[in-house]
Design a protein around this motif. Sequence first.
Motif, PDB file in Angstrom:
ATOM      1  N   ALA A  10       9.052   8.524  53.239  1.00 52.66           N
ATOM      2  CA  ALA A  10       7.741   7.869  53.208  1.00 52.66           C
ATOM      3  C   ALA A  10       6.765   8.576  54.148  1.00 52.66           C
ATOM      4  O   ALA A  10       5.584   8.750  53.821  1.00 52.66           O
ATOM      5  CB  ALA A  10       7.881   6.400  53.593  1.00 52.66           C
ATOM      6  N   ASP A  26       5.659  11.825  52.573  1.00 53.51           N
ATOM      7  CA  ASP A  26       4.688  11.544  51.515  1.00 53.51           C
ATOM      8  C   ASP A  26       3.302  11.340  52.114  1.00 53.51           C
ATOM      9  O   ASP A  26       2.312  11.871  51.608  1.00 53.51           O
ATOM     10  CB  ASP A  26       5.115  10.311  50.718  1.00 53.51           C
ATOM     11  CG  ASP A  26       4.061   9.883  49.725  1.00 53.51           C
ATOM     12  OD1 ASP A  26       3.636  10.723  48.908  1.00 53.51           O
ATOM     13  OD2 ASP A  26       3.647   8.710  49.781  1.00 53.51           O
ATOM     14  N   SER A  27       3.221  10.593  53.185  1.00 51.55           N
ATOM     15  CA  SER A  27       1.931  10.356  53.830  1.00 51.55           C
ATOM     16  C   SER A  27       1.348  11.630  54.417  1.00 51.55           C
ATOM     17  O   SER A  27       0.144  11.880  54.314  1.00 51.55           O
ATOM     18  CB  SER A  27       2.076   9.305  54.926  1.00 51.55           C
ATOM     19  OG  SER A  27       2.422   8.070  54.378  1.00 51.55           O
ATOM     20  N   ASN A  76       3.527   2.553  54.020  1.00 48.06           N
ATOM     21  CA  ASN A  76       4.566   3.197  53.207  1.00 48.06           C
ATOM     22  C   ASN A  76       5.934   3.099  53.875  1.00 48.06           C
ATOM     23  O   ASN A  76       6.937   2.798  53.227  1.00 48.06           O
ATOM     24  CB  ASN A  76       4.229   4.663  52.956  1.00 48.06           C
ATOM     25  CG  ASN A  76       3.142   4.843  51.938  1.00 48.06           C
ATOM     26  OD1 ASN A  76       2.770   3.913  51.228  1.00 48.06           O
ATOM     27  ND2 ASN A  76       2.612   6.048  51.867  1.00 48.06           N
ATOM     28  N   PHE A 100       8.351   7.923  46.123  1.00 38.88           N
ATOM     29  CA  PHE A 100       7.894   8.824  47.183  1.00 38.88           C
ATOM     30  C   PHE A 100       8.251  10.274  46.879  1.00 38.88           C
ATOM     31  O   PHE A 100       7.487  11.185  47.196  1.00 38.88           O
ATOM     32  CB  PHE A 100       8.471   8.409  48.538  1.00 38.88           C
ATOM     33  CG  PHE A 100       7.878   7.152  49.081  1.00 38.88           C
ATOM     34  CD1 PHE A 100       6.513   6.955  49.109  1.00 38.88           C
ATOM     35  CD2 PHE A 100       8.686   6.142  49.570  1.00 38.88           C
ATOM     36  CE1 PHE A 100       5.959   5.786  49.601  1.00 38.88           C
ATOM     37  CE2 PHE A 100       8.152   4.967  50.073  1.00 38.88           C
ATOM     38  CZ  PHE A 100       6.786   4.792  50.080  1.00 38.88           C
TER      39      PHE A 100
END
Length: 111
Positions: A37, A40-41, A66, A92
């Motif tokens: 997560a 992904d961010s 997330n 993700f």
Amino acid sequence: MWLLTFFCLLIGVLIGFQLPILLPVIYVKYMSIGVLAALDSVFGGIRAYMEDSFDNIIFISGFVTNTLLAAGLAYLGDRLGLELYLAAVIVFGSRLFQNLGIIRRYLLKKY
């Protein structure tokens, strides 16, 4: 700017591999989802920066949300006896590769 970012990332990875941190097996699932997560961010933030639409508040709130949502899905799945964390892995993971592809295309066009 990019060279400094890459250099700091390389130093962080080297330090991370040298530290003897052992997680109990029960937390490995949560940690892997949290890292996915977070990545992904981060890649979403890099993409937004390249598109000149980066906003600190959106990045930080997305990062925290997330990570908490992914950990919550993994915990709920453990309590129910289901593998709900796989939903977070799929979402993700696909977003991570999508953002990476867009970043790659941007860099290829620019250079």
